[in-house]
Design a protein around this motif. Structure first.
Motif, PDB file in Angstrom:
ATOM      1  N   LEU A  71     -14.180   4.512 -10.964  1.00 55.68           N
ATOM      2  CA  LEU A  71     -14.812   3.467 -10.151  1.00 55.68           C
ATOM      3  C   LEU A  71     -14.250   2.091 -10.508  1.00 55.68           C
ATOM      4  O   LEU A  71     -14.006   1.255  -9.635  1.00 55.68           O
ATOM      5  N   ASN A  93       0.796  -1.232   0.000  1.00 57.81           N
ATOM      6  CA  ASN A  93       0.000   0.000   0.000  1.00 57.81           C
ATOM      7  C   ASN A  93       0.825   1.276   0.000  1.00 57.81           C
ATOM      8  O   ASN A  93       0.257   2.356  -0.074  1.00 57.81           O
ATOM      9  N   VAL A 107      -6.454  -7.231  -2.988  1.00 63.09           N
ATOM     10  CA  VAL A 107      -6.116  -7.083  -1.570  1.00 63.09           C
ATOM     11  C   VAL A 107      -7.140  -7.804  -0.707  1.00 63.09           C
ATOM     12  O   VAL A 107      -6.793  -8.521   0.236  1.00 63.09           O
ATOM     13  N   VAL A 108      -8.415  -7.621  -1.044  1.00 61.78           N
ATOM     14  CA  VAL A 108      -9.457  -8.226  -0.219  1.00 61.78           C
ATOM     15  C   VAL A 108      -9.430  -9.747  -0.345  1.00 61.78           C
ATOM     16  O   VAL A 108      -9.568 -10.466   0.647  1.00 61.78           O
ATOM     17  N   ALA A 148      -8.384  -2.239  -7.873  1.00 62.70           N
ATOM     18  CA  ALA A 148      -7.354  -2.124  -6.836  1.00 62.70           C
ATOM     19  C   ALA A 148      -7.797  -2.794  -5.545  1.00 62.70           C
ATOM     20  O   ALA A 148      -6.981  -3.347  -4.810  1.00 62.70           O
ATOM     21  N   ILE A 149      -9.108  -2.742  -5.268  1.00 62.94           N
ATOM     22  CA  ILE A 149      -9.621  -3.329  -4.028  1.00 62.94           C
ATOM     23  C   ILE A 149      -9.568  -4.854  -4.099  1.00 62.94           C
ATOM     24  O   ILE A 149      -9.214  -5.531  -3.133  1.00 62.94           O
ATOM     25  N   LEU A 194     -10.739   1.715  -9.048  1.00 65.21           N
ATOM     26  CA  LEU A 194     -10.807   1.463  -7.605  1.00 65.21           C
ATOM     27  C   LEU A 194     -11.193   0.014  -7.329  1.00 65.21           C
ATOM     28  O   LEU A 194     -10.610  -0.651  -6.472  1.00 65.21           O
ATOM     29  N   GLN A 219      -2.921   5.808  -8.296  1.00 61.35           N
ATOM     30  CA  GLN A 219      -3.062   7.186  -7.817  1.00 61.35           C
ATOM     31  C   GLN A 219      -2.968   8.164  -8.989  1.00 61.35           C
ATOM     32  O   GLN A 219      -3.774   9.080  -9.120  1.00 61.35           O
ATOM     33  N   THR A 276      -0.036   0.874  -6.468  1.00 58.93           N
ATOM     34  CA  THR A 276      -0.570   1.964  -5.652  1.00 58.93           C
ATOM     35  C   THR A 276      -0.288   3.314  -6.301  1.00 58.93           C
ATOM     36  O   THR A 276      -1.185   4.142  -6.463  1.00 58.93           O
TER      37      THR A 276
END
Lengths: 310, 278
Positions: B247, B211, B257-258, B253-254, B250, B233, B229
Motif C-alpha cells: 500500500l 507509465n 503523478v497526481v 507511486a501515485i 502504491l 512492479q 514503473t
C-alpha cells in the motif's frame, strides 16, 4: 527532396538540416525495426546459429499447428472481447458524461472533468494492483461494501475465476480510460456553434431529443476517431494483464490477449524457450490486424461520415 | 420550461457526476488512507480513516529501506526528460521545415512521419531488441530514450506543424530582411511562438513514457536502469504478502503523478479540447 533536380535555385541545405534528426531517429528506431520484424517472421532458426528462409511456414504453424493455434486463437478472441467491452461500456459512458458536463451553466464542471480524468494518468502497475487489492477476498473491501448495499451474496473472486477474469480486467481498463472519450466528446460538443442549437430550440427541439437529433450526428466523426483509438490501444495492450495476472495470463490463460501472447512467445516461459521468429510472426499478425482496422476506418467509415463546416 | 424542472435536471446532472467522481477517485483514496494504517487496522476496518491508534508508517519504512526507489525515480526522470527534450526539439524542427518551406515531397514526408501515430512501436520490439543488443545499448538509458523519442515524434510533428503554419509570415520575412539565418528564425521566432503547443505535446508525450512497462522490462531490466514503473512492479510482486509495504509503495507511486497532473491539468485539458476542435 529537391536536391537532385533543383534548377537555378541554390540547394537549401537548411531544409535537410531541419528534417534530418527526426527522419533519422524515426526511420532507424521505428520504421526499420517494424519492417525488420515483418521480415524476421519469414525465417526460422536453422542448424547452429544460422537463419533459414521458410516463407510463410511460421504463419501456417501459428494458425494450424495444435501447439500454437489453440493459444493464438484464444488470445485473438479474448482480445476481441476486450475490445467489445470497451466499445459497449467505455465509450457510451464517456459520451453520457460528456453530454452532462457540457450542459450550459453547470457549476463545478472543471472539477468533475479533472477528477474523472485522474485514473487515466496512473500507470497500469498502480491500477492493476489497486484493483487486485480491492477485489481480493483476503482484504474484504469489495465483499464488505457489497454487503452494505445488500448484494453480499453476489461477490465472487472475479479475477481468479476463468469465466469472469477477462471481463473484470476489461472493466478495470474501462474504469481507467473512460476520461479520454469523455474529454474528446466534451470538446466536440463545445465546438457546436450556438446558432445551430438556437435554431433547434426555435423548432422546439430541446433536451434529450436535441441530443439525439442534433448533437449526436454532429459528433459522429469524433466517435469514429475514439473507436479507432480504442481499437489500436486494445490490440496492443499488455501491461494491465501482465501486472494483474502475470505473463501466464491466468487463470488457465483465460485473460491471454495478443500482447501477452507475444511477450510469452518472444521471451519464453516456464519450460518453453523464447523464439524470436515466432514472436515476430505474432507481431506481424498483430500489425495486420491493426492495419486492417485502421484501413477500414480510414476508407470505409471516415469517408462516409458527413463532416459539417461551421 | 419551468424553473422547478430546471432545478430537478441540474441536480440530477450533479448526482450522476458526483457518483462517477466517487467511483473514479474512491479506489485511489482507499489505497492512500490504508497505507498509513497498521496491519491490523488495514484488515479490521479498511474503510476507516487512520486514527491516532491505527496510524502507522511502517509500510513506508519498508519501502524506503528495501527498495531502490530513489534510484528508480531518478532513472524515470532522466529517461522521461531526455526523451521529451529530443522528441520536442526534433519534432519542432521537422514541423518547421514541413510548414515553412515548399519542396518536392513535402506532403509525402508529412504522411510518412504521421504513419507512426496509428502503428504502435511495440510491434517492432523483436527487431528493436536485436538492434539494441548489436549496438550494446541494452540496460542503458539511451535504449529507452531512443525508443521513446522515435515513438513521440509522429504526434509531435503532426501537432506542431499545425501550429507552425500559424506563425506570422510577416514576422519571419522581416527577420529575413534583417539578415537572420533560417536557423535563427526557427530558434528565436518560431519556437518561442509555439510554446503553448510545445507544452501540450509535452504533457501528452510524458504520461505514456513515465507509465510504460513494456520497454523497460525488455530493454533495460537491470537494477541500475530500472524505471519507477518497472521497479514498483517488481517490488509489488516480491512483497505481495506485506500489505503495509504494498500500500505504501502504491501511494508513493501515485503521489508524484497526481501532483504533476494537478499542476498541468489545465494545459492538458486545453490541449485535448483544442486538438479535437480542429
Amino acid at each position: 527532396m529537391s536536391r537532385s533536380r533543383a534548377t537555378r535555385r541554390p540547394i537549401r541545405w537548411h531544409i535537410a538540416v531541419f528534417l534530418a534528426p527526426a527522419l533519422i531517429v524515426y526511420t532507424a528506431i521505428m520504421i526499420i525495426p517494424l519492417f525488420g520484424t515483418l521480415n524476421l517472421s519469414l525465417f526460422t532458426r536453422g542448424q547452429g546459429n544460422t537463419r533459414e528462409f521458410v516463407g510463410l511456414a511460421n504463419f501456417v504453424t501459428l494458425f494450424t499447428d495444435p501447439r500454437w493455434s489453440g493459444a493464438f486463437w484464444n488470445a485473438t478472441w479474448n482480445n476481441l472481447w476486450f475490445f467489445i467491452i470497451h466499445m459497449l461500456v467505455q465509450n457510451p459512458i464517456g459520451i453520457a458524461l460528456a453530454a452532462i458536463l457540457s450542459s450550459p451553466r453547470l457549476r463545478f464542471a472543471a472539477f468533475y472533468r479533472t477528477a474523472i480524468f485522474i485514473p487515466a494518468i496512473l500507470s497500469f502497475v498502480i491500477v492493476g494492483f489497486v484493483w487486485r487489492l480491492i477485489l481480493s477476498p483476503l482484504w474484504g473491501v469489495a465483499p464488505n461494501m457489497m454487503d452494505a448495499i445488500g448484494l453480499g451474496n453476489w461477490f465472487a473472486p472475479w479475477l481468479g475465476q476463468e469465466s469472469s477474469a477477462l471481463t473484470t480486467l476489461a472493466l478495470i481498463s474501462v474504469w481507467q480510460f473512460v476520461g479520454i472519450p469523455m474529454m474528446l466528446i466534451y470538446a466536440a460538443l463545445l465546438s457546436i456553434p450556438d446558432e445551430v442549437l438556437e435554431a433547434a430550440e426555435m423548432d422546439g427541439i430541446t433536451g434529450a431529443s436535441q441530443f439525439w437529433k442534433i448533437k449526436l450526428p454532429l459528433i459522429l466523426p469524433t466517435i469514429g476517431i475514439i473507436s479507432i483509438l480504442t481499437f489500436v490501444g486494445n490490440f496492443n495492450a499488455f501491461d494491465l494483464i501482465y501486472v494483474a495476472q502475470g505473463a501466464l495470463a491466468g487463470p488457465n490463460y483465460s485473460t491471454d490477449i495478443l500482447g501477452s501472447f507475444l511477450f510469452r512467445t518472444f521471451f519464453g516461459f516456464q519450460l518453453q524457450l523464447g523464439d524470436p521468429h515466432m514472436g515476430a510472426t505474432v507481431a506481424t499478425v498483430m500489425f495486420f490486424i491493426i492495419l486492417a482496422g485502421v484501413s477500414l476506418y480510414l476508407f470505409g467509415i471516415q469517408t462516409r461520415l458527413r463532416r459539417y463546416q461551421f | 420550461m419551468s424553473a422547478r424542472a430546471n432545478i430537478l435536471r441540474s441536480s440530477a446532472a450533479h448526482a450522476i457526476l458526483i457518483a462517477y467522481t466517487i467511483l473514479a477517485l474512491y479506489p485511489v483514496f482507499l489505497i492512500v488512507i490504508n497505507s498509513m494504517k497498521s496491519r491490523r487496522a488495514i484488515f479490521n476496518d479498511p474503510l476507516a480513516l487512520p486514527t491516532r491508534q491505527s496510524f502507522d508508517l511502517v509500510g513506508f519504512q519498508t519501502v524506503l529501506e528495501q527498495g531502490n526507489f530513489l534510484l528508480y525515480f531518478q532513472n524515470s526522470l532522466i529517461v522521461t526528460v531526455a526523451s521529451l527534450f529530443f522528441a520536442l526539439l526534433f519534432g519542432a524542427m521537422a514541423a518547421f521545415a514541413l510548414a515553412e518551406y515548399r519542396f518536392r515531397g513535402n506532403l509525402l514526408m508529412g504522411l510518412y512521419l504521421a504513419l507512426g501515430i496509428m502503428i504502435p512501436i511495440r510491434l517492432g520490439t523483436v527487431a528493436i531488441l536485436e538492434m539494441m543488443v548489436a549496438a550494446n545499448l541494452v540496460n542503458t538509458h539511451w535504449a529507452l530514450i531512443l525508443v521513446y523519442t522515435a515513438n513521440g515524434l509522429p504526434l509531435a510533428v503532426f501537432i506542431l506543424s499545425e501550429f507552425m503554419r500559424q506563425v506570422s509570415d510577416d514576422l519571419k520575412n522581416a527577420a529575413r530582411i534583417d539578415g537572420l539565418s533560417e536557423y535563427r528564425i526557427f530558434f528565436t521566432i518560431a519556437l518561442p511562438l509555439v510554446r503553448p503547443a510545445l507544452a501540450t505535446v509535452a504533457v501528452f508525450t510524458m504520461i505514456p513514457i513515465w507509465n510504460d512497462l513494456w520497454f523497460p522490462l525488455i530493454l533495460a531490466p537491470g537494477e541500475s536502469t530500472k524505471t519507477l514503473t518497472l521497479g514498483s512492479q517488481i517490488f509489488l510482486g516480491q512483497y505481495v504478502t506485506n500489505w503495509n509495504a504494498v500500500l505504501a509503495a502504491l501511494t508513493l507511486a501515485i503521489f508524484p503523478v497526481v501532483v504533476l497532473y494537478l499542476i498541468f491539468s489545465r494545459q492538458l485539458i486545453r490541449g485535448i479540447t483544442r486538438g479535437a476542435v480542429k
